[in-house]
Design a protein around this motif. Sequence first.
Motif, PDB file in Angstrom:
ATOM      1  N   ASN A 213       0.837  -1.215   0.000  1.00 36.85           N
ATOM      2  CA  ASN A 213       0.000   0.000   0.000  1.00 36.85           C
ATOM      3  C   ASN A 213       0.872   1.265   0.000  1.00 36.85           C
ATOM      4  O   ASN A 213       1.822   1.361   0.770  1.00 36.85           O
ATOM      5  CB  ASN A 213      -0.886   0.054   1.249  1.00 36.85           C
ATOM      6  CG  ASN A 213      -1.804  -1.143   1.347  1.00 36.85           C
ATOM      7  OD1 ASN A 213      -1.341  -2.257   1.535  1.00 36.85           O
ATOM      8  ND2 ASN A 213      -3.093  -0.929   1.201  1.00 36.85           N
ATOM      9  N   ASP A 248      -6.735  -4.955  -7.672  1.00 36.63           N
ATOM     10  CA  ASP A 248      -5.383  -5.292  -7.219  1.00 36.63           C
ATOM     11  C   ASP A 248      -5.098  -6.761  -7.456  1.00 36.63           C
ATOM     12  O   ASP A 248      -5.873  -7.626  -7.051  1.00 36.63           O
ATOM     13  CB  ASP A 248      -5.232  -4.949  -5.739  1.00 36.63           C
ATOM     14  CG  ASP A 248      -5.336  -3.457  -5.500  1.00 36.63           C
ATOM     15  OD1 ASP A 248      -5.153  -2.700  -6.477  1.00 36.63           O
ATOM     16  OD2 ASP A 248      -5.594  -3.045  -4.360  1.00 36.63           O
ATOM     17  N   GLU A 260      -8.102  -7.711  -4.340  1.00 38.33           N
ATOM     18  CA  GLU A 260      -9.277  -6.924  -3.964  1.00 38.33           C
ATOM     19  C   GLU A 260      -9.705  -5.982  -5.073  1.00 38.33           C
ATOM     20  O   GLU A 260      -8.944  -5.685  -5.993  1.00 38.33           O
ATOM     21  CB  GLU A 260      -9.056  -6.172  -2.644  1.00 38.33           C
ATOM     22  CG  GLU A 260      -8.087  -5.046  -2.704  1.00 38.33           C
ATOM     23  CD  GLU A 260      -8.084  -4.223  -1.407  1.00 38.33           C
ATOM     24  OE1 GLU A 260      -9.043  -4.301  -0.637  1.00 38.33           O
ATOM     25  OE2 GLU A 260      -7.117  -3.487  -1.197  1.00 38.33           O
TER      26      GLU A 260
HETATM   27 MG    MG Z   1      -5.363  -3.047  -0.822  1.00 37.46          MG
END
Ligand code: MG
Length: 301
Positions: A213, A248, A260
């Motif tokens: 992230n 993702d 996700e």
């Molecule tokens: Mg994520």
Amino acid sequence: MNIAILSQKSSLYSTRRLSEAAKKRGHSVRVIDTLRCYMNITSENPGIHYKGEDLRGFEAVIPRVGASITFYGAAVVRQFEMMGVFSVNESVAISRSRDKLRSLQLLSRAGVGLPTTGFAHSPDDVQDLIKMVGGAPLVIKLLEGTQGIGVVLAETKKAAESVIEAFFGLKANIMVQEYIKESGGADIRCFVIGGKVVASMKRQAPEGEFRSNLHRGGSATLIKITPQERAAAVKAAQIMGLNVAGVDILRSNRGALVMEVNSSPGLEGIESTTGKDIAAMIIEFIEKNAKPHRTRTRGKG
Ligand code: MG
Ligand code: ADP
């Protein structure tokens, strides 16, 4: 056109860029604070009030609903839909994508590649749950976490047991997932608009971290995705019923695995990495697709 951006802050990068892009393309645009909308739920004339004003006349709404306000945000978007306003992502799809387990169940039903994932309720089933996803190391995730918070890598079986039991003790909903080691702390963000991947980037976790992230210090670079990855991203967005999505993907030994699907993907990382005007592409999508009462449920479940 008259466009509303639902966002908690007009100074956020994505909100600012969408607003700029809409104006540049000749639209009138207004940023509306989602949490200040309140609703009049009647069958004849559903409405939204905003700081004392009756909100009318919008042709399209761009929901930028933060994860912390999913419930209220989805209700506001639904109200716009009831008023016939076209929403870039429909309320049902936003709620659906915010529940990681529900999302994975829908994707698996459609045959999209996923990391093996387990979900349980009782501490008595922890041993078999761990076995089910292939043993340690494994990843434990809070179902409603975001930005990497609530995602834990348990390197050993003992660590996995303790963490899972601790989460159960807190009554948290978690899922347990196979750890895709070979992705090397990297994942691929595919930005999908209207059924096409319009941009993609690779995000790499910093040294000693497995979560890529950008909020956790990950760094983004350009990447060329494979046709299989492109197809997986497009399919995932379609199954979730999202017109705009950040999908993702983990590169694994068995190909692309969807991790996700995000319904309010940020624009800053993807625009600065690729140099593409993603905001303008979203506005263009609205120009082509917005019609009164056009928003409808497309995904399932
Ligand atoms: Mg994520
Ligand atoms: P969040 O919604 O908080 O971003 P994610 O499920 O996207 O949660 O996980 C955060 C990061 O952790 C991912 O971007 C990825 O880098 C890493 N990660 C998550 N799941 C796995 C997995 N099963 N195997 C390897 N890395 C993972």
